[in-house]
Design a protein around this motif. Structure first.
Motif, PDB file in Angstrom:
ATOM      1  N   ALA A 107       0.823  -1.207   0.000  1.00 26.83           N
ATOM      2  CA  ALA A 107       0.000   0.000   0.000  1.00 26.83           C
ATOM      3  C   ALA A 107       0.856   1.256   0.000  1.00 26.83           C
ATOM      4  CB  ALA A 107      -0.929  -0.001   1.216  1.00 26.83           C
ATOM      5  N   GLY A 108       0.444   2.237  -0.774  1.00 25.40           N
ATOM      6  CA  GLY A 108       1.131   3.523  -0.763  1.00 25.40           C
ATOM      7  C   GLY A 108       0.643   4.354   0.408  1.00 25.40           C
ATOM      8  N   LEU A 109       1.549   4.977   1.127  1.00 21.48           N
ATOM      9  CA  LEU A 109       1.209   5.819   2.277  1.00 21.48           C
ATOM     10  C   LEU A 109       1.451   7.272   1.904  1.00 21.48           C
ATOM     11  CD1 LEU A 109       0.397   6.006   5.278  1.00 21.48           C
ATOM     12  CD2 LEU A 109       2.838   5.820   5.829  1.00 21.48           C
ATOM     13  N   PHE A 110       0.432   8.106   2.118  1.00 18.94           N
ATOM     14  CA  PHE A 110       0.518   9.514   1.743  1.00 18.94           C
ATOM     15  C   PHE A 110       0.097  10.400   2.907  1.00 18.94           C
ATOM     16  CE2 PHE A 110       0.093   7.096  -2.102  1.00 18.94           C
ATOM     17  CZ  PHE A 110       0.897   7.748  -3.031  1.00 18.94           C
ATOM     18  N   ALA A 111       0.721  11.564   2.981  1.00 21.72           N
ATOM     19  CA  ALA A 111       0.412  12.504   4.063  1.00 21.72           C
ATOM     20  C   ALA A 111      -0.860  13.285   3.788  1.00 21.72           C
ATOM     21  CB  ALA A 111       1.583  13.462   4.270  1.00 21.72           C
ATOM     22  N   ASP A 112      -1.185  13.465   2.498  1.00 24.57           N
ATOM     23  CA  ASP A 112      -2.391  14.234   2.170  1.00 24.57           C
ATOM     24  C   ASP A 112      -3.021  13.699   0.890  1.00 24.57           C
ATOM     25  OD1 ASP A 112      -0.900  15.295  -0.002  1.00 24.57           O
ATOM     26  OD2 ASP A 112      -0.192  16.958   1.247  1.00 24.57           O
ATOM     27  N   LEU A 113      -4.250  14.116   0.655  1.00 22.81           N
ATOM     28  CA  LEU A 113      -4.992  13.608  -0.497  1.00 22.81           C
ATOM     29  C   LEU A 113      -4.427  14.092  -1.825  1.00 22.81           C
ATOM     30  CD1 LEU A 113      -7.308  11.926  -1.555  1.00 22.81           C
ATOM     31  CD2 LEU A 113      -8.850  13.855  -1.160  1.00 22.81           C
ATOM     32  N   PRO A 114      -4.044  15.363  -1.968  1.00 20.63           N
ATOM     33  CA  PRO A 114      -3.470  15.778  -3.256  1.00 20.63           C
ATOM     34  C   PRO A 114      -2.271  14.920  -3.673  1.00 20.63           C
ATOM     35  CG  PRO A 114      -4.008  17.705  -1.963  1.00 20.63           C
ATOM     36  CD  PRO A 114      -4.207  16.512  -1.069  1.00 20.63           C
ATOM     37  N   GLY A 115      -1.456  14.526  -2.713  1.00 23.30           N
ATOM     38  CA  GLY A 115      -0.325  13.666  -3.042  1.00 23.30           C
ATOM     39  C   GLY A 115      -0.766  12.307  -3.533  1.00 23.30           C
ATOM     40  N   ALA A 116      -1.820  11.751  -2.919  1.00 26.47           N
ATOM     41  CA  ALA A 116      -2.320  10.431  -3.314  1.00 26.47           C
ATOM     42  C   ALA A 116      -2.979  10.464  -4.693  1.00 26.47           C
ATOM     43  CB  ALA A 116      -3.318   9.931  -2.276  1.00 26.47           C
ATOM     44  N   LEU A 117      -3.456  11.636  -5.104  1.00 24.11           N
ATOM     45  CA  LEU A 117      -4.179  11.754  -6.369  1.00 24.11           C
ATOM     46  C   LEU A 117      -3.330  12.326  -7.498  1.00 24.11           C
ATOM     47  CD1 LEU A 117      -7.616  13.169  -5.140  1.00 24.11           C
ATOM     48  CD2 LEU A 117      -7.055  10.812  -5.727  1.00 24.11           C
ATOM     49  N   ALA A 118      -2.075  12.625  -7.210  1.00 24.44           N
ATOM     50  CA  ALA A 118      -1.244  13.374  -8.156  1.00 24.44           C
ATOM     51  C   ALA A 118      -1.164  12.728  -9.535  1.00 24.44           C
ATOM     52  CB  ALA A 118       0.154  13.561  -7.578  1.00 24.44           C
ATOM     53  N   ASP A 119      -1.127  11.404  -9.607  1.00 24.98           N
ATOM     54  CA  ASP A 119      -0.981  10.730 -10.900  1.00 24.98           C
ATOM     55  C   ASP A 119      -2.289  10.154 -11.430  1.00 24.98           C
ATOM     56  OD1 ASP A 119      -1.213   8.821  -8.935  1.00 24.98           O
ATOM     57  OD2 ASP A 119       0.294   7.457  -9.771  1.00 24.98           O
ATOM     58  N   CYS A 120      -3.404  10.526 -10.830  1.00 27.25           N
ATOM     59  CA  CYS A 120      -4.711   9.981 -11.238  1.00 27.25           C
ATOM     60  C   CYS A 120      -5.398  10.902 -12.234  1.00 27.25           C
ATOM     61  CB  CYS A 120      -5.597   9.776 -10.009  1.00 27.25           C
ATOM     62  SG  CYS A 120      -4.922   8.583  -8.833  1.00 27.25           S
ATOM     63  N   HIS A 121      -6.029  10.299 -13.224  1.00 28.37           N
ATOM     64  CA  HIS A 121      -6.733  11.072 -14.249  1.00 28.37           C
ATOM     65  C   HIS A 121      -8.198  11.321 -13.911  1.00 28.37           C
ATOM     66  CE1 HIS A 121      -3.403   9.015 -16.472  1.00 28.37           C
ATOM     67  NE2 HIS A 121      -3.267  10.224 -16.987  1.00 28.37           N
ATOM     68  N   TYR A 122      -8.809  10.372 -13.220  1.00 28.32           N
ATOM     69  CA  TYR A 122     -10.241  10.497 -12.911  1.00 28.32           C
ATOM     70  C   TYR A 122     -10.473   9.917 -11.522  1.00 28.32           C
ATOM     71  CZ  TYR A 122     -15.189  11.069 -14.067  1.00 28.32           C
ATOM     72  OH  TYR A 122     -16.493  11.503 -14.097  1.00 28.32           O
ATOM     73  N   VAL A 123     -11.301  10.623 -10.732  1.00 28.12           N
ATOM     74  CA  VAL A 123     -11.487  10.252  -9.330  1.00 28.12           C
ATOM     75  C   VAL A 123     -12.974  10.197  -8.988  1.00 28.12           C
ATOM     76  CG1 VAL A 123     -11.003  10.870  -6.933  1.00 28.12           C
ATOM     77  CG2 VAL A 123      -9.300  11.351  -8.726  1.00 28.12           C
TER      78      VAL A 123
END
Length: 237
Positions: free
Chosen positions: A60-76
C-alpha cells in the motif's frame, strides 16, 4: 494500471483498513493507497484483520495528504451517502465501474476515495473528485462501514470485468422426453383410479402435464422418475 486504485482517506481503525483490504482482494483489486491513517502505519491490527490479504497492506502507498495520493490519477470517484452542495455527476457503483473500465481501457488511471469511518469524506475532499458514487441505501440508516463500501465497489468491478458467473452445462430433458414421462405417469395413475371424478379428469391431467413442463428436469431426472414408477408397479404386482 489495469484496475482502479482504492484510496482510504484518514482511516481511523486498523481493523477497518484490514477488512477493506480483504474485501478488495476477494474481488481481485490490489491497488491500495492510505492517506494519513489516524493510528499510524504500519498497523498490526490491520494485518490481523486482513486475513490473507496482507500483501495489499505491504504494498500500500502511504501519503500525508490527499493531493499527493491523487497526483498521478486522471479520474477520481468519491464515495459518499450524504447529499453534498457540489455540482458533480452522481452515479451508482455499477455506473461508476462501467465508466472506470472505459477510462482504464483508454489508458487512464482511476481512483476511488473512501472517507474515515466516523464522518466520511469532507466537502473539500469530495471537491477533488470528478464524480460521486452513492449507493441506494436505506435513507433512515445510510451509513456504510468502510469495508462494506469497499466490498460493494470491488464486487461491481469484478462482476463487470469477469461477466456472469459460469453456469455448468446441464443435460436438460427434451420436450419429447418430458412428454413420454407424462404419458407414463398418466397411464399408471389412470389405471390406479387417480383421476377422479371423471368430470375433473381432463383438468387434473392438464395440471400434471403443466407440472412436468415447469420442472427443469434433466435426462437423468427423467430416467430416475421412470425407474421409480416401474419399481412401484413391480413391487405392487
Amino acid at each position: 494500471m489495469t484496475q482502479p486504485l482504492m484510496i482510504l482517506v484518514r482511516p481511523q481503525m486498523g481493523e477497518n483498513i484490514g477488512a477493506a483490504a480483504r474485501a478488495m482482494l476477494n474481488f481481485g483489486l490490489e491497488g491500495l493507497r492510505i492517506v494519513a491513517p489516524r493510528d499510524g502505519w504500519p498497523n498490526p491490527k490491520a494485518v490481523a484483520m486482513a486475513s490473507g490479504a496482507g500483501r495489499l497492506l505491504d504494498r500500500a502507498g502511504l501519503f500525508a495528504d490527499l493531493p499527493g495520493a491523487l497526483a498521478d490519477c486522471h479520474y477520481v470517484f468519491a464515495t459518499t451517502a450524504r447529499p453534498r452542495e457540489l455540482t458533480k455527476p452522481v452515479v451508482t457503483p455499477e455506473e461508476a465501474m462501467a465508466q472506470t473500465r472505459a477510462l482504464i481501457a483508454a489508458g487512464k488511471k482511476v481512483a476511488i476515495l473512501f472517507g474515515p469511518e466516523r464522518t466520511g469524506l469532507e466537502n473539500d475532499e469530495v471537491a477533488q473528485a470528478n464524480a460521486i458514487i452513492t449507493v441506494p441505501v436505506n435513507p433512515e440508516f445510510p451509513s456504510l462501514n468502510l469495508a462494506q463500501c469497499a466490498l460493494l465497489t470491488a464486487y461491481e468491478w469484478r462482476r463487470q470485468t469477469d461477466g456472469a458467473i459460469p453456469v455448468p452445462e446441464i443435460d436438460l430433458a427434451t420436450s419429447v422426453e418430458r412428454q413420454h414421462l407424462g404419458d407414463h405417469y398418466e397411464d399408471v395413475l389412470d389405471r390406479a383410479g387417480f383421476f377422479f371424478p371423471e368430470t375433473k379428469a381432463a383438468n387434473m391431467k392438464r395440471n400434471l402435464r403443466s407440472m412436468w413442463a415447469r420442472l427443469p428436469l434433466t435426462r437423468a431426472d427423467v430416467q430416475m422418475l421412470h425407474g421409480m414408477l416401474r419399481q412401484v408397479i413391480r413391487r405392487q404386482g
